[in-house]
Design a protein around this motif. Structure first.
Motif, PDB file in Angstrom:
ATOM      1  N   GLY A 116      42.170  51.081  27.143  1.00 49.88           N
ATOM      2  CA  GLY A 116      41.378  52.186  27.638  1.00 49.88           C
ATOM      3  C   GLY A 116      40.427  51.732  28.730  1.00 49.88           C
ATOM      4  O   GLY A 116      40.404  50.550  29.096  1.00 49.88           O
ATOM      5  N   SER A 117      39.636  52.667  29.221  1.00 51.82           N
ATOM      6  CA  SER A 117      38.737  52.384  30.338  1.00 51.82           C
ATOM      7  C   SER A 117      37.409  51.781  29.908  1.00 51.82           C
ATOM      8  O   SER A 117      36.616  51.388  30.759  1.00 51.82           O
ATOM      9  CB  SER A 117      38.478  53.667  31.125  1.00 51.82           C
ATOM     10  N   SER A 127      35.429  45.827  35.798  1.00 58.73           N
ATOM     11  CA  SER A 127      34.963  46.933  34.966  1.00 58.73           C
ATOM     12  C   SER A 127      36.074  47.771  34.343  1.00 58.73           C
ATOM     13  O   SER A 127      35.781  48.705  33.606  1.00 58.73           O
ATOM     14  CB  SER A 127      34.038  47.868  35.753  1.00 58.73           C
ATOM     15  N   GLN A 128      37.326  47.466  34.647  1.00 58.30           N
ATOM     16  CA  GLN A 128      38.411  48.242  34.058  1.00 58.30           C
ATOM     17  C   GLN A 128      38.988  47.515  32.847  1.00 58.30           C
ATOM     18  O   GLN A 128      38.715  46.335  32.625  1.00 58.30           O
ATOM     19  CB  GLN A 128      39.524  48.459  35.085  1.00 58.30           C
ATOM     20  N   GLY A 129      39.788  48.213  32.067  1.00 62.24           N
ATOM     21  CA  GLY A 129      40.495  47.576  30.975  1.00 62.24           C
ATOM     22  C   GLY A 129      41.601  46.674  31.496  1.00 62.24           C
ATOM     23  O   GLY A 129      42.136  46.900  32.582  1.00 62.24           O
ATOM     24  N   PRO A 130      41.946  45.619  30.764  1.00 59.34           N
ATOM     25  CA  PRO A 130      43.043  44.747  31.202  1.00 59.34           C
ATOM     26  C   PRO A 130      44.343  45.520  31.389  1.00 59.34           C
ATOM     27  O   PRO A 130      44.594  46.518  30.713  1.00 59.34           O
ATOM     28  CB  PRO A 130      43.154  43.734  30.053  1.00 59.34           C
ATOM     29  N   ARG A 182      30.617  51.616  27.727  1.00 56.94           N
ATOM     30  CA  ARG A 182      29.473  50.737  27.962  1.00 56.94           C
ATOM     31  C   ARG A 182      28.352  51.162  27.046  1.00 56.94           C
ATOM     32  O   ARG A 182      27.818  52.272  27.177  1.00 56.94           O
ATOM     33  CB  ARG A 182      29.036  50.792  29.418  1.00 56.94           C
ATOM     34  N   PHE A 233      36.270  47.850  24.559  1.00 54.16           N
ATOM     35  CA  PHE A 233      37.586  48.317  24.979  1.00 54.16           C
ATOM     36  C   PHE A 233      38.464  48.571  23.767  1.00 54.16           C
ATOM     37  O   PHE A 233      38.525  47.757  22.846  1.00 54.16           O
ATOM     38  CB  PHE A 233      38.281  47.286  25.870  1.00 54.16           C
ATOM     39  N   GLN A 239      42.489  41.874  34.848  1.00 56.49           N
ATOM     40  CA  GLN A 239      41.401  42.814  34.669  1.00 56.49           C
ATOM     41  C   GLN A 239      40.645  42.930  35.980  1.00 56.49           C
ATOM     42  O   GLN A 239      39.993  41.978  36.422  1.00 56.49           O
ATOM     43  CB  GLN A 239      40.456  42.372  33.551  1.00 56.49           C
ATOM     44  N   GLN A 285      33.485  42.979  25.302  1.00 57.25           N
ATOM     45  CA  GLN A 285      33.473  42.048  26.418  1.00 57.25           C
ATOM     46  C   GLN A 285      32.054  41.830  26.895  1.00 57.25           C
ATOM     47  O   GLN A 285      31.351  42.784  27.243  1.00 57.25           O
ATOM     48  CB  GLN A 285      34.336  42.544  27.583  1.00 57.25           C
TER      49      GLN A 285
END
Lengths: 110, 112
Positions: free
Chosen positions: A102-103, B41-44, A106, A90, B38, A37
């Motif tokens: 997942g979280s 900064s988090q996952g969807p 970066r 991700f 989303q 992303q």
């Protein structure tokens, strides 16, 4: 989500070095995915897997490889990192249509 | 996957219903409408999906027009925590070999 763990969460690496990101799931889901992303692009699919040792390319696969030797682990490797691969990565899994993400990791390539 | 069109951004007052539209005029008969969101900064996160009937769960309601060319996601009582980017995606259900394709979504800002 507790069922998916991405590691590392943050990484800074130098241009030209290899980097491996790990996605680990405890859900026993068949399908796993790697997305990246970037600002202005939303999430773009890099590679995905539909079973152990079964993988396929996504929209932005150049410069990336993946491996899945066990159901629970899906590895994303940047063979020689470039600055254009600076992004948030991700991992996701699915079984029966719904996706769990997942979280994120970066990654900064300097 | 069929293409979807969503407004780039919307505002909603806290406590009011947020209605997020999505156009999918080329949807096929076997394609479902999925909504994800989303938060920064988090996952969807999965919200809801449907084929042709309206659907409701603890998070939201999904209204699909009779011709299935458009849909609306409704958050009945928006809170500040609902501020996020909302993605409308159409795809065949249970098709792991047809991965989710994300557009740019709608950025919903819930305002106090």
């Amino acid at each position: 989500d507790a069922g998916i763990t991405q590691s590392p969460r943050h990484k800074v690496t130098e241009t030209g070095t290899p980097v491996t990101l790990r996605c680990h799931q405890t859900e026993n889901h068949r399908y796993m995915y790697w997305y990246r992303q970037d600002p202005g692009h939303g999430l773009r699919l890099i590679h995905y897997s539909y079973g152990v040792k079964d993988t396929d390319k996504g929209e932005v696969s150049d410069g990336y490889s993946v491996s899945r030797s066990k159901t629970e682990d899906f590895l994303l490797t940047l063979e020689s990192a470039t600055s254009s691969q600076t992004s948030v990565y991700f991992c996701a899994t699915s079984q029966g249509g719904g996706y769990t993400f997942g979280s994120g990791t970066r990654l900064t390539v300097v | 996957d069929a293409k979807t069109t969503q407004p780039p951004s919307m505002d909603c007052a806290e406590g009011r219903a947020a209605n997020l539209p999505c156009n999918h005029s080329t949807i096929s008969g076997n394609e479902y409408v999925y909504w994800y969101r989303q938060i920064h900064s988090q996952g969807p996160q999965y919200i809801i999906h449907g084929l042709k009937n309206n659907e409701t769960n603890e998070m939201a309601s999904l209204i699909i027009t009779e011709d299935r060319k458009s849909s609306t996601l409704i958050l009945p009582h928006a809170t500040l925590r609902d501020t996020a980017v909302y993605y409308c995606i159409v795809r065949v259900a249970n098709s792991g070999n047809t991965p989710l394709v994300f557009g740019k979504g709608t950025r919903l800002s819930v305002i106090a």
